[in-house]
Design an enzyme around this catalytic site. Sequence first.
Site, PDB file in Angstrom:
ATOM      1  N   LYS A 183     -10.506  -4.606  -3.496  1.00  0.00           N
ATOM      2  CA  LYS A 183     -11.355  -3.417  -3.579  1.00  0.00           C
ATOM      3  C   LYS A 183     -10.619  -2.269  -4.235  1.00  0.00           C
ATOM      4  O   LYS A 183     -11.220  -1.377  -4.810  1.00  0.00           O
ATOM      5  CB  LYS A 183     -11.728  -2.944  -2.171  1.00  0.00           C
ATOM      6  CG  LYS A 183     -12.660  -3.831  -1.412  1.00  0.00           C
ATOM      7  CD  LYS A 183     -12.913  -3.240  -0.016  1.00  0.00           C
ATOM      8  CE  LYS A 183     -13.660  -4.204   0.854  1.00  0.00           C
ATOM      9  NZ  LYS A 183     -13.080  -4.379   2.177  1.00  0.00           N
ATOM     10  N   LYS A 213      -4.617 -11.050  -6.209  1.00  0.00           N
ATOM     11  CA  LYS A 213      -5.890 -11.342  -5.532  1.00  0.00           C
ATOM     12  C   LYS A 213      -6.945 -10.310  -5.958  1.00  0.00           C
ATOM     13  O   LYS A 213      -6.610  -9.170  -6.324  1.00  0.00           O
ATOM     14  CB  LYS A 213      -5.711 -11.359  -4.011  1.00  0.00           C
ATOM     15  CG  LYS A 213      -5.377 -10.020  -3.441  1.00  0.00           C
ATOM     16  CD  LYS A 213      -5.528  -9.954  -1.931  1.00  0.00           C
ATOM     17  CE  LYS A 213      -5.324  -8.493  -1.542  1.00  0.00           C
ATOM     18  NZ  LYS A 213      -5.527  -8.103  -0.216  1.00  0.00           N
ATOM     19  N   LYS A 260       0.821  -1.211   0.000  1.00  0.00           N
ATOM     20  CA  LYS A 260       0.000   0.000   0.000  1.00  0.00           C
ATOM     21  C   LYS A 260       0.855   1.260   0.000  1.00  0.00           C
ATOM     22  O   LYS A 260       0.441   2.306  -0.495  1.00  0.00           O
ATOM     23  CB  LYS A 260      -0.934   0.013   1.218  1.00  0.00           C
ATOM     24  CG  LYS A 260      -2.087  -0.967   1.083  1.00  0.00           C
ATOM     25  CD  LYS A 260      -3.090  -0.800   2.197  1.00  0.00           C
ATOM     26  CE  LYS A 260      -4.230  -1.811   2.062  1.00  0.00           C
ATOM     27  NZ  LYS A 260      -5.083  -1.851   3.245  1.00  0.00           N
TER      28      LYS A 260
HETATM   29  P1  TYM Z   1     -10.645  -6.294   4.051  1.00  0.00           P
HETATM   30  O1  TYM Z   1     -11.711  -5.293   4.330  1.00  0.00           O
HETATM   31  O2  TYM Z   1      -9.621  -5.964   3.026  1.00  0.00           O
HETATM   32  O3  TYM Z   1     -11.282  -7.676   3.648  1.00  0.00           O
HETATM   33  C1  TYM Z   1     -12.292  -8.269   4.431  1.00  0.00           C
HETATM   34  C2  TYM Z   1     -12.111  -9.776   4.467  1.00  0.00           C
HETATM   35  O4  TYM Z   1     -12.148 -10.314   3.144  1.00  0.00           O
HETATM   36  C3  TYM Z   1     -10.989 -11.109   2.923  1.00  0.00           C
HETATM   37  N1  TYM Z   1     -10.591 -10.970   1.501  1.00  0.00           N
HETATM   38  C4  TYM Z   1     -10.484 -11.988   0.652  1.00  0.00           C
HETATM   39  N2  TYM Z   1     -10.690 -13.313   0.784  1.00  0.00           N
HETATM   40  C5  TYM Z   1     -10.500 -14.091  -0.297  1.00  0.00           C
HETATM   41  N3  TYM Z   1     -10.111 -13.605  -1.498  1.00  0.00           N
HETATM   42  C6  TYM Z   1      -9.885 -12.291  -1.692  1.00  0.00           C
HETATM   43  N4  TYM Z   1      -9.518 -11.829  -2.884  1.00  0.00           N
HETATM   44  C7  TYM Z   1     -10.075 -11.413  -0.573  1.00  0.00           C
HETATM   45  N5  TYM Z   1      -9.948 -10.077  -0.411  1.00  0.00           N
HETATM   46  C8  TYM Z   1     -10.266  -9.827   0.860  1.00  0.00           C
HETATM   47  C9  TYM Z   1      -9.938 -10.548   3.855  1.00  0.00           C
HETATM   48  O5  TYM Z   1      -8.921 -11.496   4.125  1.00  0.00           O
HETATM   49  C10 TYM Z   1     -10.757 -10.211   5.077  1.00  0.00           C
HETATM   50  O6  TYM Z   1     -10.962 -11.352   5.871  1.00  0.00           O
HETATM   51  N6  TYM Z   1      -7.549  -5.752   7.885  1.00  0.00           N
HETATM   52  C11 TYM Z   1      -8.778  -6.340   7.469  1.00  0.00           C
HETATM   53  C12 TYM Z   1      -9.985  -5.863   8.287  1.00  0.00           C
HETATM   54  C13 TYM Z   1      -9.834  -6.000   9.757  1.00  0.00           C
HETATM   55  C14 TYM Z   1      -9.925  -7.209  10.486  1.00  0.00           C
HETATM   56  C15 TYM Z   1      -9.794  -6.834  11.845  1.00  0.00           C
HETATM   57  C16 TYM Z   1     -10.124  -8.537  10.129  1.00  0.00           C
HETATM   58  C17 TYM Z   1      -9.648  -5.004  10.647  1.00  0.00           C
HETATM   59  N7  TYM Z   1      -9.611  -5.488  11.891  1.00  0.00           N
HETATM   60  C18 TYM Z   1      -9.815  -7.784  12.858  1.00  0.00           C
HETATM   61  C19 TYM Z   1     -10.170  -9.494  11.160  1.00  0.00           C
HETATM   62  C20 TYM Z   1     -10.012  -9.110  12.493  1.00  0.00           C
HETATM   63  C21 TYM Z   1      -9.046  -5.952   6.033  1.00  0.00           C
HETATM   64  O7  TYM Z   1      -8.589  -4.957   5.548  1.00  0.00           O
HETATM   65  O8  TYM Z   1      -9.919  -6.718   5.413  1.00  0.00           O
END
Ligand code: TYM
Length: 326
Positions: free
Chosen positions: A194, A191, A110
């Site tokens: 967003k 992957k 990032k």
């Molecule tokens: P975020 O918002 O980017 O994504 C949310 C969840 O979706 C999963 N994910 C995917 N799984 C499979 N294939 C993909 N292409 C893919 N893209 C995203 C992510 O692994 C995630 O589980 N840092 C985290 C949010 C967060 C969080 C937490 C998660 C903040 N605090 C505490 C768990 C516990 C994030 O940015 O996810």
Amino acid sequence: MRVFSGIQPTGRAHIGNLLGAIHQFTDLQNRADCLFCVVNLHALTLPQDPAALRADTLQMAALYLACGIDPRRSTVFVQSHVAAHAELAWLLGCEATYGELGRMTQFKDKAAGRDSVSLGLFAYPVLMAADILLYAATHVPVGDDQRQHLELTRDLAVRFNARHGEAFVVPEALIGQAGARVMSLQNPAEKMSKSAADPASRIELLDGPDTVRAKIRRAVTDSGREVRYDRTAKPAVANLLEIFSLLSGEAIPALEARYGDSGYGRFKQDLGEAVVAALDPIQRRHEELIRAPDHLEAVLADGARRAAALADPMLRTVNERLGLPG
Ligand code: TYM
């Protein structure tokens, strides 16, 4: 079993989020005490428009419910409603090191190409650790891309407990076998994300049927015309097969048997219809929830109360261990 997980409200939740994370959430809520959070403080690590962030936060909460999270069973809330997240993040930030945060691959990705990088972006995984540790979560369902952040969370918990006395539970990541890494429709080496510039690289949960069909039609495939599951030789087709299987409930070998020799055209057409059919009920429920937001707002207010009732005693314990007056 106490489960915590979160998703950022950046307006473009996609089928990677659904298959990697939300499907695990709806399954776990039947057998564990679950908290699911809309992590709007994490969204602030990159520039956001305030009105859009407000709307996206509500939209993400609506999507949780629309995808089947039941607020009578799970606690659904917004991160900024519970001040303890930001407070604990500061305290944990005093345990985390510059070196270990600099090694986070998501941070490096990032930060690459930006002239200036905020402290928030650097400290992002510390806030994530605070989210999890505040609730003494034992399990954290996430996609594969969060593996390293979960390792850091565990390290911080162990370190804090050793230095200051037991306070935290050391959580485990729950990473599914299928769906943990849904790849871009335009480049199967990346992957689905967003933040990718090309919207054709992802199917968003709120994409209309024609958009879904067009994106699947345009999805890259591999050379040859055989529909076969081979992650190495046919990564694009393997990704499409995984999406098809997870959204339709049909096993991959059954799909291979049906489409193996018939070329990519019919396979993609049927996949498009399977995705449309899977998203249709989610979109209908989302629309109802957003049209009359009183219910959603009540769910979030109740969720914030329930979450704070768990978080506040943990924060008091941590303050106590560190010598901060109560
Ligand atoms: P975020 O918002 O980017 O994504 C949310 C969840 O979706 C999963 N994910 C995917 N799984 C499979 N294939 C993909 N292409 C893919 N893209 C995203 C992510 O692994 C995630 O589980 N840092 C985290 C949010 C967060 C969080 C937490 C998660 C903040 N605090 C505490 C768990 C516990 C994030 O940015 O996810």
